[in-house]
Design a protein around this motif. Structure first.
Motif, short mmCIF file in Angstrom:
data_model
loop_
_atom_site.label_atom_id
_atom_site.label_comp_id
_atom_site.label_asym_id
_atom_site.label_seq_id
_atom_site.Cartn_x
_atom_site.Cartn_y
_atom_site.Cartn_z
N ALA A 1 0.81 -1.22 0.00
CA ALA A 1 0.00 0.00 0.00
C ALA A 1 0.85 1.28 0.00
O ALA A 1 0.31 2.38 -0.08
N GLY A 2 2.18 1.13 0.13
CA GLY A 2 3.06 2.28 0.00
C GLY A 2 3.34 3.05 1.26
O GLY A 2 3.62 4.25 1.21
N VAL A 3 3.30 2.37 2.41
CA VAL A 3 3.61 3.08 3.65
C VAL A 3 5.08 3.50 3.68
O VAL A 3 5.94 2.85 3.09
N LYS A 4 5.35 4.62 4.35
CA LYS A 4 6.72 5.07 4.55
C LYS A 4 7.38 4.34 5.72
O LYS A 4 8.60 4.17 5.77
N GLY A 5 6.55 3.97 6.68
CA GLY A 5 7.09 3.29 7.85
C GLY A 5 6.05 2.41 8.50
O GLY A 5 4.84 2.63 8.35
N ILE A 6 6.52 1.42 9.25
CA ILE A 6 5.65 0.51 9.99
C ILE A 6 6.11 0.48 11.44
O ILE A 6 7.30 0.30 11.73
N LEU A 7 5.16 0.64 12.35
CA LEU A 7 5.40 0.48 13.77
C LEU A 7 4.81 -0.87 14.16
O LEU A 7 3.67 -1.17 13.83
N ILE A 8 5.57 -1.70 14.87
CA ILE A 8 5.09 -3.04 15.18
C ILE A 8 5.47 -3.47 16.59
O ILE A 8 6.57 -3.19 17.06
N THR A 9 4.52 -4.10 17.28
CA THR A 9 4.82 -4.82 18.52
C THR A 9 4.85 -6.30 18.15
O THR A 9 3.81 -6.94 18.02
N PRO A 10 6.03 -6.86 17.93
CA PRO A 10 6.11 -8.21 17.38
C PRO A 10 5.61 -9.28 18.34
O PRO A 10 5.99 -9.32 19.51
N SER A 11 4.73 -10.14 17.83
CA SER A 11 4.22 -11.25 18.64
C SER A 11 5.26 -12.34 18.80
O SER A 11 5.42 -12.91 19.88
N ASP A 12 5.96 -12.66 17.72
CA ASP A 12 7.06 -13.63 17.77
C ASP A 12 8.32 -12.88 17.33
O ASP A 12 8.49 -12.56 16.17
N THR A 13 9.17 -12.60 18.30
CA THR A 13 10.28 -11.68 18.07
C THR A 13 11.34 -12.20 17.12
O THR A 13 12.13 -11.43 16.58
N LYS A 14 11.37 -13.51 16.89
CA LYS A 14 12.33 -14.10 15.94
C LYS A 14 11.67 -14.38 14.59
O LYS A 14 12.23 -14.06 13.54
N ALA A 15 10.48 -14.97 14.62
CA ALA A 15 9.84 -15.42 13.37
C ALA A 15 9.39 -14.26 12.48
O ALA A 15 9.24 -14.43 11.28
N ILE A 16 9.22 -13.07 13.07
CA ILE A 16 8.78 -11.92 12.28
C ILE A 16 9.93 -11.28 11.51
O ILE A 16 9.72 -10.50 10.56
N VAL A 17 11.17 -11.60 11.85
CA VAL A 17 12.34 -10.90 11.30
C VAL A 17 12.45 -10.98 9.78
O VAL A 17 12.73 -9.95 9.13
N PRO A 18 12.25 -12.14 9.14
CA PRO A 18 12.34 -12.16 7.68
C PRO A 18 11.35 -11.21 6.98
O PRO A 18 11.70 -10.57 5.99
N ALA A 19 10.14 -11.12 7.49
CA ALA A 19 9.14 -10.21 6.91
C ALA A 19 9.56 -8.75 7.10
O ALA A 19 9.38 -7.91 6.21
N ILE A 20 10.13 -8.44 8.25
CA ILE A 20 10.62 -7.09 8.51
C ILE A 20 11.78 -6.76 7.55
O ILE A 20 11.85 -5.65 7.01
N LYS A 21 12.65 -7.73 7.33
CA LYS A 21 13.78 -7.50 6.41
C LYS A 21 13.28 -7.17 5.00
O LYS A 21 13.81 -6.25 4.34
N LYS A 22 12.28 -7.89 4.54
CA LYS A 22 11.72 -7.62 3.21
C LYS A 22 11.16 -6.20 3.14
O LYS A 22 11.34 -5.50 2.14
#
Length: 329
Positions: free
Chosen positions: A89-110
């Motif tokens: 959708a073209g966001v400039k930034g995302i703020l996140i409270t990660p539910s799984d602090t390790k498993a979310i990392v690949p999606a954040i990297k993308k």
């Protein structure tokens, strides 16, 4: 999600993921920069207040706010989908409270590889530098404060401690737990710790955990809890066992319900954190990035305060009047 999806399909996908286009100020305005907020759940008062902070800051900055949340605490899959949808959708930034602090990392990297700034709120990822920045309570300090308080309140009396924790592998739970141990002056495995149970921060699970601990060690006299719902569950179990007046219960969060429980004597002390401030500062940082290209970085401590009406020598604290004036939920 493929960014080439049609606008209609994207809208459907966003709705399916729970993403909303809520914003103050520039919400829906052509050309308004977009910022996303992804929380662990929609219902926890902590995250409700966080969303309020994001909405307030988005309005002030003239940004469009998109929001999403997991279906439950620990719902990594929905958070991944929300990240993908927001990037598309073209966001400039995302703020996140990660539910799984390790498993979310690949999606954040993308997302970061696509030029999106990602800021963790409240809960750091593992590793912490998987996000551009972290705006959070010092959770170790929050635990340390209530550990110091509990140690002082026991006034030399031998302790029999129950720890009602979060769940394995979740950073915020480990930081608070380890902080409590340091504040109390003990290490993991100390014989003063007579019972440890996971609660996932849930009141009913907190009650069950406390019941289990009381069966294992009826002479428990100190209870550390990961948050105030778990503390209130523990109080229910202690009261049913006739021990609610003789056991010291300490916690972390500073929600309005929790502070009222401190005032009522159900919890002796709690460490108050400030979710509204986390979200406000996070949105402002994304707005700055959208305007100037300057990325936020590092860790910003959003503050923690010990709240109690039974102050002890050597531990800084504020009373419940302060706590109620600054609580959330």
């Amino acid at each position: 999600m493929n960014a080439r999806l049609s606008a209609g399909l994207l809208a459907v996908a966003l709705l399916a993921a729970g993403c909303g286009g809520n914003s103050g100020g520039g919400g829906g305005q052509a050309g308004a920069a977009k910022v996303g907020l992804i929380t662990k759940t929609e219902t926890n008062p902590f995250f409700v207040k966080m969303k309020e902070g994001a909405e307030k800051a988005a309005k002030a900055e003239g940004m469009e706010l998109m929001t999403a949340a997991g279906k439950f605490d620990g719902d990594n899959a929905t958070q991944i989908t929300a990240i993908e949808n927001m990037v598309a959708a073209g966001v400039k930034g995302i703020l996140i409270t990660p539910s799984d602090t390790k498993a979310i990392v690949p999606a954040i990297k993308k997302a970061r590889d696509a030029g999106v700034v990602v800021i963790a709120l409240d809960t750091p990822t593992e590793p912490q530098d998987a996000t551009d920045a972290l705006f959070a309570t010092d959770n170790f300090k929050a635990g340390e404060l209530i550990g110091q308080y509990a140690k002082a309140a026991m006034a030399g009396k031998p302790a029999k401690i129950a720890t009602l924790d979060l769940a394995p592998g979740i950073t915020v739970g480990k930081l608070r737990h380890d902080g409590f141990l340091k504040g109390f002056g003990i290490a993991e495995g100390d014989p003063q710790i007579v019972c440890s149970q996971d609660t996932r921060g849930d009141q009913a699970k907190g009650q069950t955990a406390m019941e289990n601990c009381l069966q294992k060690a009826p002479d428990i006299n100190v209870v550390y809890t990961i948050n105030e719902p778990a503390a209130l569950g523990a109080h229910t179990a202690l009261k049913a066992d006739g021990k609610d007046k003789s056991v010291l219960v300490v916690s972390v969060d500073g929600g309005c319900t929790g502070v009222k429980a401190v005032k009522a004597g159900q919890i002796a002390a709690t460490s108050q954190q400030y979710p509204l401030k986390m979200a406000e500062q996070g949105v402002t940082a994304v707005s700055e990035y959208a305007k100037s290209g300057k990325k936020p970085s590092g860790y910003t401590d959003t503050g923690v305060t010990l709240i109690t009406d039974k102050a002890v020598s050597g531990v800084d604290a504020k009373d419940t009047a302060f706590g109620l004036a600054n609580c959330w939920g």
